[in-house]
Design an enzyme around this catalytic site. Structure first.
Site, PDB file in Angstrom:
ATOM      1  N   HIS A  79      -2.049   2.465  14.383  1.00  0.00           N
ATOM      2  CA  HIS A  79      -1.969   1.604  15.568  1.00  0.00           C
ATOM      3  C   HIS A  79      -0.559   1.094  15.831  1.00  0.00           C
ATOM      4  O   HIS A  79      -0.299   0.497  16.887  1.00  0.00           O
ATOM      5  CB  HIS A  79      -2.932   0.428  15.420  1.00  0.00           C
ATOM      6  CG  HIS A  79      -3.606   0.065  16.702  1.00  0.00           C
ATOM      7  ND1 HIS A  79      -3.021   0.254  17.931  1.00  0.00           N
ATOM      8  CD2 HIS A  79      -4.827  -0.484  16.958  1.00  0.00           C
ATOM      9  CE1 HIS A  79      -3.837  -0.161  18.886  1.00  0.00           C
ATOM     10  NE2 HIS A  79      -4.946  -0.606  18.321  1.00  0.00           N
ATOM     11  N   ARG A  80       0.362   1.305  14.896  1.00  0.00           N
ATOM     12  CA  ARG A  80       1.764   0.976  15.179  1.00  0.00           C
ATOM     13  C   ARG A  80       2.363   1.978  16.165  1.00  0.00           C
ATOM     14  O   ARG A  80       3.264   1.645  16.938  1.00  0.00           O
ATOM     15  CB  ARG A  80       2.597   1.007  13.886  1.00  0.00           C
ATOM     16  CG  ARG A  80       2.209   0.008  12.820  1.00  0.00           C
ATOM     17  CD  ARG A  80       3.005   0.263  11.545  1.00  0.00           C
ATOM     18  NE  ARG A  80       2.775   1.606  11.017  1.00  0.00           N
ATOM     19  CZ  ARG A  80       3.426   2.119   9.968  1.00  0.00           C
ATOM     20  NH1 ARG A  80       4.338   1.393   9.345  1.00  0.00           N
ATOM     21  NH2 ARG A  80       3.153   3.340   9.551  1.00  0.00           N
TER      22      ARG A  80
END
Length: 484
Positions: free
Chosen positions: A455-456
């Protein structure tokens, strides 16, 4: 008269600290020749066959199969004929014309380097055969004149061979500098900070096989972690202990954590606690995909190739990544801060179940392959991995992974991302299910897809778009043609 020599476990790749003895090909009393395979070892990269550096008779196997041995530990001793006794001519006709024997410290307890091509300097007289792939580099002998010699004539082979008496001073002595004359060649070929190099050494990752994602192509911690899940390590003893029936009265068993279990555990912990995982699921009607698979099997281009739904899933992933390149990326910590490195190539990893555990070899530059080429490459990659022949290069440098859990009869799961990548797709089993098709209830072929992503790097919108694209192409393979 014989001379007993020991062969130590060599460093078969930068970063190797230990290896497991898989199988001995010789036993005490066997006659061995130079370059004859004597043992198979398994490192954190692959199974490697080690050749013998000596010619003689096996005296002792110093470690047993299944043992994990540190680099530099003697593993076998061989009785070899003393110099000058290898042929009748040298033993009788010219006993005094032989040059001084190489110091015993160099003849024994050798730790050869696999990447070094020669073992005998050109200025030495005729000796026993040279082990291919070991010893002094061809250009290394140019260093010999740098060391002053008390006898200038001793620097030439002719002068050495003409000496009629025992050596007053050992001419080969400068060869003792050879171990110190290898100044870590990796430093010149790769860029990596000392902490990254230490991490790679501790984890058994060969930096020379990695593509750096940091500034100026330097190798980062993420690059090292990316290579971990693809490391084949010996697991033969562990499964045998785990699956064998327990002895009567035994309530518990303790199985050492080593080999593939150790490597996988390290990689999974690093990934799970480094990248924030998000997993999305999509159930799709793959009836048309199955029809396409059957039609492809009848085409002459696929006559000698196994065609499976995985082929079309792989093609769908490649097409989806071309449409959404941000999902084919990695996270890098550079000198100027964190960076997202978007890859303009796809090294497609395919998780393969093998007798030695789960391996993840990858197809280099998979985006450039046609469908027949992709089918052949997939078959070859999986067969190579199952045969235990996957090379370190095959098992590192991936950018996106597919795990086909459907072959185990599993609908879906939450796969952990391969370290250094941004996403992984789980392809579930295909089974008959009731499905609303064209407004009516029908029995269709249905599969469930699961996409885990970092999700980064990938937000929910991008991850959903990638998964939806893959699902749409598996529902209607004609979209692959429209979007290619």
């Amino acid at each position: 008269m014989t001379d007993r020599k020991q062969f130590k476990l060599p460093d078969v790749g930068e970063g190797l600290t230990e290896a497991e003895i898989v199988k001995w090909h010789v036993q005490p009393g066997d006659q061995v020749e130079v370059n004859q395979t004597i043992v198979e070892i398994e490192t954190a990269k692959a199974i490697v066959e080690l050749p013998c550096p000596f010619e003689g008779v096996v005296a002792e196997l110093m470690v047993t199969e299944g043992d994990t041995v540190d680099v530099g530990v003697p593993i076998i001793s061989v009785d070899v004929a003393a110099e000058g006794e290898d042929t009748p001519t040298s033993a009788v006709a010219t006993p005094v014309s032989e040059p001084p024997a190489q110091p015993a410290a160099l003849q024994q307890d050798m730790v050869p380097r696999v990447e070094e091509p020669g073992m005998v300097a050109p200025d030495e007289p005729k000796r026993q055969p040279v082990l291919v792939g070991y010893g002094v580099k061809p250009g290394a002998t140019k260093r010999r004149p740098r060391k002053p010699s008390h006898d200038p004539a001793s620097a030439t082979p002719a002068a050495s061979s003409a000496a009629p008496v025992a050596p007053p001073k050992p001419a080969p002595q400068p060869v003792r500098e050879e171990p110190a004359s290898h100044p870590q060649p990796v430093d010149k070929r790769t860029l990596a900070k000392p902490p990254v190099r230490k991490m790679a050494k501790d984890l058994g990752v060969d930096l020379t096989t990695l593509t750096g994602s940091g500034p100026r192509g330097s190798i980062t911690r993420d690059d090292v972690q990316a290579a971990l899940t693809a490391t084949p390590t010996q697991v033969a003893p562990a499964p045998a202990a785990a699956t064998a029936p327990a002895a009567p009265g035994v309530r518990e068993e303790r199985i050492p954590v080593k080999g593939v279990r150790k490597s996988t555990a390290t990689a999974m912990v690093n990934s799970a606690f480094t990248a924030p995982h998000v997993t999305e699921f999509l159930q799709v009607d793959v009836t048309r995909t199955m029809e396409t698979v059957r039609r492809l099997r009848d085409l002459p281009e696929f006559a000698e190739v196994k065609v499976s739904p995985l082929l079309l899933a792989a093609k769908a992933v490649l097409t989806a990544l071309r449409r959404n390149p941000g999902a084919n990326a990695s996270w890098a910590e550079g000198d100027s801060g964190a960076e997202i490195v978007v890859k303009n190539y796809v090294n497609l990893g395919i998780a393969a179940a093998t007798p030695r555990g789960l391996l993840v070899p990858n197809l280099k530059e998979a985006q450039d392959l046609s469908l027949p080429e992709l089918a052949k490459a997939l078959n070859g990659l999986i067969e190579t991995a199952r045969a235990g022949k996957a090379s370190p290069a095959d098992l590192s440098g991936g950018t996106f992974t597919i795990t086909n859990i459907g072959v185990f009869g599993i609908d879906t799961g939450t796969p952990i991302i391969t370290p250094g990548e941004a996403a992984i797709l789980a392809f579930g089993q295909i089974r008959d299910m009731p499905w609303v098709y064209e407004g009516e209830l029908a029995i269709r072929k249905v599969s469930t897809l699961a996409l885990s992503f970092d999700h980064r790097i990938i937000d929910g919108e991008l991850g959903s778009r990638v998964l939806r694209d893959i699902g749409d192409m598996l529902e209607d393979p004609m979209r692959m043609l429209a979007w290619s």
